[in-house]
Design a protein around this motif. Structure first.
Motif, PDB file in Angstrom:
ATOM      1  N   LYS A 146       0.811  -1.210   0.000  1.00 34.69           N
ATOM      2  CA  LYS A 146       0.000   0.000   0.000  1.00 34.69           C
ATOM      3  C   LYS A 146       0.850   1.267   0.000  1.00 34.69           C
ATOM      4  O   LYS A 146       0.456   2.293  -0.552  1.00 34.69           O
ATOM      5  N   ALA A 147       2.015   1.215   0.616  1.00 32.99           N
ATOM      6  CA  ALA A 147       2.871   2.402   0.665  1.00 32.99           C
ATOM      7  C   ALA A 147       3.683   2.588  -0.605  1.00 32.99           C
ATOM      8  O   ALA A 147       3.888   3.713  -1.074  1.00 32.99           O
ATOM      9  N   LEU A 148       4.132   1.467  -1.188  1.00 35.16           N
ATOM     10  CA  LEU A 148       5.077   1.550  -2.302  1.00 35.16           C
ATOM     11  C   LEU A 148       4.605   0.867  -3.578  1.00 35.16           C
ATOM     12  O   LEU A 148       5.128   1.138  -4.657  1.00 35.16           O
ATOM     13  N   GLY A 149       3.656  -0.061  -3.446  1.00 32.00           N
ATOM     14  CA  GLY A 149       3.158  -0.740  -4.630  1.00 32.00           C
ATOM     15  C   GLY A 149       3.920  -1.998  -4.984  1.00 32.00           C
ATOM     16  O   GLY A 149       3.697  -2.589  -6.041  1.00 32.00           O
ATOM     17  N   PHE A 150       4.853  -2.433  -4.137  1.00 31.20           N
ATOM     18  CA  PHE A 150       5.600  -3.666  -4.399  1.00 31.20           C
ATOM     19  C   PHE A 150       6.063  -4.271  -3.082  1.00 31.20           C
ATOM     20  O   PHE A 150       6.098  -3.590  -2.055  1.00 31.20           O
ATOM     21  N   ASN A 151       6.359  -5.563  -3.095  1.00 29.62           N
ATOM     22  CA  ASN A 151       6.733  -6.249  -1.870  1.00 29.62           C
ATOM     23  C   ASN A 151       8.243  -6.195  -1.623  1.00 29.62           C
ATOM     24  O   ASN A 151       8.989  -5.635  -2.422  1.00 29.62           O
ATOM     25  N   THR A 152       8.660  -6.797  -0.509  1.00 29.10           N
ATOM     26  CA  THR A 152      10.070  -6.695  -0.115  1.00 29.10           C
ATOM     27  C   THR A 152      11.000  -7.376  -1.110  1.00 29.10           C
ATOM     28  O   THR A 152      12.096  -6.891  -1.373  1.00 29.10           O
ATOM     29  N   LYS A 153      10.571  -8.525  -1.658  1.00 22.32           N
ATOM     30  CA  LYS A 153      11.417  -9.213  -2.634  1.00 22.32           C
ATOM     31  C   LYS A 153      11.616  -8.358  -3.884  1.00 22.32           C
ATOM     32  O   LYS A 153      12.737  -8.255  -4.408  1.00 22.32           O
ATOM     33  N   GLN A 154      10.532  -7.750  -4.361  1.00 19.43           N
ATOM     34  CA  GLN A 154      10.630  -6.884  -5.535  1.00 19.43           C
ATOM     35  C   GLN A 154      11.530  -5.686  -5.266  1.00 19.43           C
ATOM     36  O   GLN A 154      12.284  -5.252  -6.140  1.00 19.43           O
ATOM     37  N   LEU A 155      11.476  -5.158  -4.039  1.00 24.73           N
ATOM     38  CA  LEU A 155      12.336  -4.037  -3.671  1.00 24.73           C
ATOM     39  C   LEU A 155      13.795  -4.445  -3.696  1.00 24.73           C
ATOM     40  O   LEU A 155      14.645  -3.747  -4.267  1.00 24.73           O
ATOM     41  N   ARG A 156      14.102  -5.599  -3.101  1.00 28.49           N
ATOM     42  CA  ARG A 156      15.490  -6.068  -3.100  1.00 28.49           C
ATOM     43  C   ARG A 156      16.005  -6.259  -4.526  1.00 28.49           C
ATOM     44  O   ARG A 156      17.131  -5.883  -4.853  1.00 28.49           O
ATOM     45  N   ASP A 157      15.164  -6.857  -5.364  1.00 28.02           N
ATOM     46  CA  ASP A 157      15.564  -7.083  -6.755  1.00 28.02           C
ATOM     47  C   ASP A 157      15.818  -5.758  -7.472  1.00 28.02           C
ATOM     48  O   ASP A 157      16.788  -5.615  -8.226  1.00 28.02           O
ATOM     49  N   ALA A 158      14.941  -4.783  -7.246  1.00 25.09           N
ATOM     50  CA  ALA A 158      15.061  -3.491  -7.926  1.00 25.09           C
ATOM     51  C   ALA A 158      16.301  -2.723  -7.484  1.00 25.09           C
ATOM     52  O   ALA A 158      16.901  -1.985  -8.271  1.00 25.09           O
ATOM     53  N   ARG A 159      16.712  -2.914  -6.226  1.00 17.65           N
ATOM     54  CA  ARG A 159      17.850  -2.166  -5.698  1.00 17.65           C
ATOM     55  C   ARG A 159      19.145  -2.960  -5.718  1.00 17.65           C
ATOM     56  O   ARG A 159      20.175  -2.482  -5.231  1.00 17.65           O
ATOM     57  N   GLY A 160      19.106  -4.174  -6.211  1.00 17.36           N
ATOM     58  CA  GLY A 160      20.319  -4.978  -6.251  1.00 17.36           C
ATOM     59  C   GLY A 160      20.788  -5.400  -4.878  1.00 17.36           C
ATOM     60  O   GLY A 160      21.995  -5.609  -4.654  1.00 17.36           O
ATOM     61  N   ALA A 161      19.855  -5.535  -3.929  1.00 19.43           N
ATOM     62  CA  ALA A 161      20.206  -5.902  -2.554  1.00 19.43           C
ATOM     63  C   ALA A 161      20.297  -7.415  -2.412  1.00 19.43           C
ATOM     64  O   ALA A 161      19.678  -8.169  -3.165  1.00 19.43           O
ATOM     65  N   LYS A 162      21.051  -7.862  -1.430  1.00 18.42           N
ATOM     66  CA  LYS A 162      21.172  -9.295  -1.166  1.00 18.42           C
ATOM     67  C   LYS A 162      19.852  -9.839  -0.627  1.00 18.42           C
ATOM     68  O   LYS A 162      19.062  -9.097  -0.029  1.00 18.42           O
ATOM     69  N   PRO A 163      19.593 -11.134  -0.815  1.00 17.72           N
ATOM     70  CA  PRO A 163      18.305 -11.717  -0.412  1.00 17.72           C
ATOM     71  C   PRO A 163      17.930 -11.487   1.045  1.00 17.72           C
ATOM     72  O   PRO A 163      16.754 -11.356   1.367  1.00 17.72           O
ATOM     73  N   LYS A 164      18.931 -11.441   1.936  1.00 21.98           N
ATOM     74  CA  LYS A 164      18.631 -11.264   3.359  1.00 21.98           C
ATOM     75  C   LYS A 164      18.850  -9.822   3.833  1.00 21.98           C
ATOM     76  O   LYS A 164      18.777  -9.538   5.028  1.00 21.98           O
ATOM     77  N   ALA A 165      19.097  -8.913   2.908  1.00 20.25           N
ATOM     78  CA  ALA A 165      19.300  -7.508   3.297  1.00 20.25           C
ATOM     79  C   ALA A 165      18.006  -6.914   3.829  1.00 20.25           C
ATOM     80  O   ALA A 165      16.912  -7.296   3.422  1.00 20.25           O
ATOM     81  N   THR A 166      18.136  -5.975   4.762  1.00 23.08           N
ATOM     82  CA  THR A 166      16.972  -5.278   5.295  1.00 23.08           C
ATOM     83  C   THR A 166      16.448  -4.327   4.235  1.00 23.08           C
ATOM     84  O   THR A 166      17.122  -3.361   3.878  1.00 23.08           O
ATOM     85  N   PRO A 167      15.250  -4.559   3.695  1.00 27.35           N
ATOM     86  CA  PRO A 167      14.771  -3.727   2.584  1.00 27.35           C
ATOM     87  C   PRO A 167      14.625  -2.259   2.935  1.00 27.35           C
ATOM     88  O   PRO A 167      14.801  -1.397   2.077  1.00 27.35           O
ATOM     89  N   LEU A 168      14.335  -1.960   4.205  1.00 23.37           N
ATOM     90  CA  LEU A 168      14.161  -0.563   4.606  1.00 23.37           C
ATOM     91  C   LEU A 168      15.441   0.258   4.435  1.00 23.37           C
ATOM     92  O   LEU A 168      15.380   1.476   4.318  1.00 23.37           O
ATOM     93  N   ASP A 169      16.585  -0.419   4.407  1.00 23.09           N
ATOM     94  CA  ASP A 169      17.850   0.296   4.230  1.00 23.09           C
ATOM     95  C   ASP A 169      18.045   0.788   2.800  1.00 23.09           C
ATOM     96  O   ASP A 169      18.981   1.535   2.519  1.00 23.09           O
ATOM     97  N   PHE A 170      17.166   0.364   1.889  1.00 25.59           N
ATOM     98  CA  PHE A 170      17.312   0.722   0.480  1.00 25.59           C
ATOM     99  C   PHE A 170      16.207   1.668  -0.003  1.00 25.59           C
ATOM    100  O   PHE A 170      16.055   1.885  -1.193  1.00 25.59           O
ATOM    101  N   LEU A 171      15.445   2.231   0.946  1.00 29.00           N
ATOM    102  CA  LEU A 171      14.378   3.144   0.585  1.00 29.00           C
ATOM    103  C   LEU A 171      14.890   4.577   0.473  1.00 29.00           C
ATOM    104  O   LEU A 171      15.765   4.996   1.238  1.00 29.00           O
ATOM    105  N   THR A 172      14.318   5.334  -0.463  1.00 19.64           N
ATOM    106  CA  THR A 172      14.589   6.765  -0.499  1.00 19.64           C
ATOM    107  C   THR A 172      13.873   7.418   0.674  1.00 19.64           C
ATOM    108  O   THR A 172      13.049   6.790   1.357  1.00 19.64           O
ATOM    109  N   THR A 173      14.161   8.688   0.910  1.00 24.52           N
ATOM    110  CA  THR A 173      13.497   9.405   2.008  1.00 24.52           C
ATOM    111  C   THR A 173      11.984   9.398   1.816  1.00 24.52           C
ATOM    112  O   THR A 173      11.220   9.173   2.763  1.00 24.52           O
TER     113      THR A 173
END
Length: 224
Positions: A146-173
């Motif tokens: 509801k906030a972003l339109g995509f789930n945590t896995k999609q966020l990690r994939d979009a930001r090139g983050a590791k599978p176990k990375a905390t997705p919140l660390d890759f959010l813009t302000t």
């Protein structure tokens, strides 16, 4: 002036850096002379951390080393350059861009810290009303969708983050603020005794997410 300062990833813990290539181009020096300075003063530069580098393929097919310098290293290195008018202008812009990048990362870290407190309130609310442990993930997924339109896995994939990375660390302000806003709303609804299905319905009819790309949701409005 073009972009002079970079980060390796969108992780808010990334360290801003510039390159020998940038320093050479915008100071009016050759790359050979800049890389020679780096090698000559490497021991001094590494007082401020290891001098990073990447290996890139050149048009000729050969591979070359490109140095990465953090703010302190770059600041020290440019003191070894002659103060021509072009160098002075470059030094000023480089310092300015390092400051702006650090300020942006600091803003993201502060919003992230706020998000941690809000997250604690949400998990406490889930526990207090007696939801099973499965609902921690259910509500997390609901908030992200509801906030972003995509789930945590999609966020990690979009930001090139590791599978176990905390997705919140890759959010813009803006993205973190959107998550905080929806998470606060969900926490309040849980505390008011609404069920998961009721909360999902309220969000579906009462929250509109405007976004032009996966990377940057443009606006989040809420109403109940």
């Amino acid at each position: 002036m073009q972009e002079l300062v970079f980060i390796k990833s969108e992780d808010l813990n990334s360290e801003p850096f510039t390159t020998d290539e940038v320093i050479a181009e915008f100071s009016g020096n050759s790359r050979d002379s800049v890389t020679r300075l780096i090698r000559t003063h490497q021991d001094r530069l590494e007082i401020f951390g290891r001098v990073g580098f990447e290996i890139r393929a050149m048009p000729s097919g050969q591979k070359a080393k490109f140095y990465h310098l953090n703010q302190q290293q770059a600041t020290l290195l440019i003191t070894f350059l002659d103060n021509t008018a072009k160098v002075v202008e470059f030094k000023t812009e480089l310092v300015k861009q390092f400051y702006e990048m650090e300020a942006e990362l600091m803003t993201r870290r502060l919003e992230r810290a706020k998000g941690k407190a809000i997250r604690v309130s949400l998990t406490d609310a889930i526990k207090e009303v007696g939801f099973s442990g499965h609902f921690y993930k259910h509500f997390t997924d609901l908030v992200y969708k509801k906030a972003l339109g995509f789930n945590t896995k999609q966020l990690r994939d979009a930001r090139g983050a590791k599978p176990k990375a905390t997705p919140l660390d890759f959010l813009t302000t803006k993205e973190q603020a959107a998550v905080n806003q929806i998470e606060s709303l969900v926490t309040g609804l849980i505390q008011l005794g609404y069920s998961y299905d009721d909360i999902k319905l309220i969000l579906n009819v009462g929250v509109v997410v405007y976004q032009t790309t996966l990377k940057t949701p443009e606006k989040v409005e809420q109403g109940v």
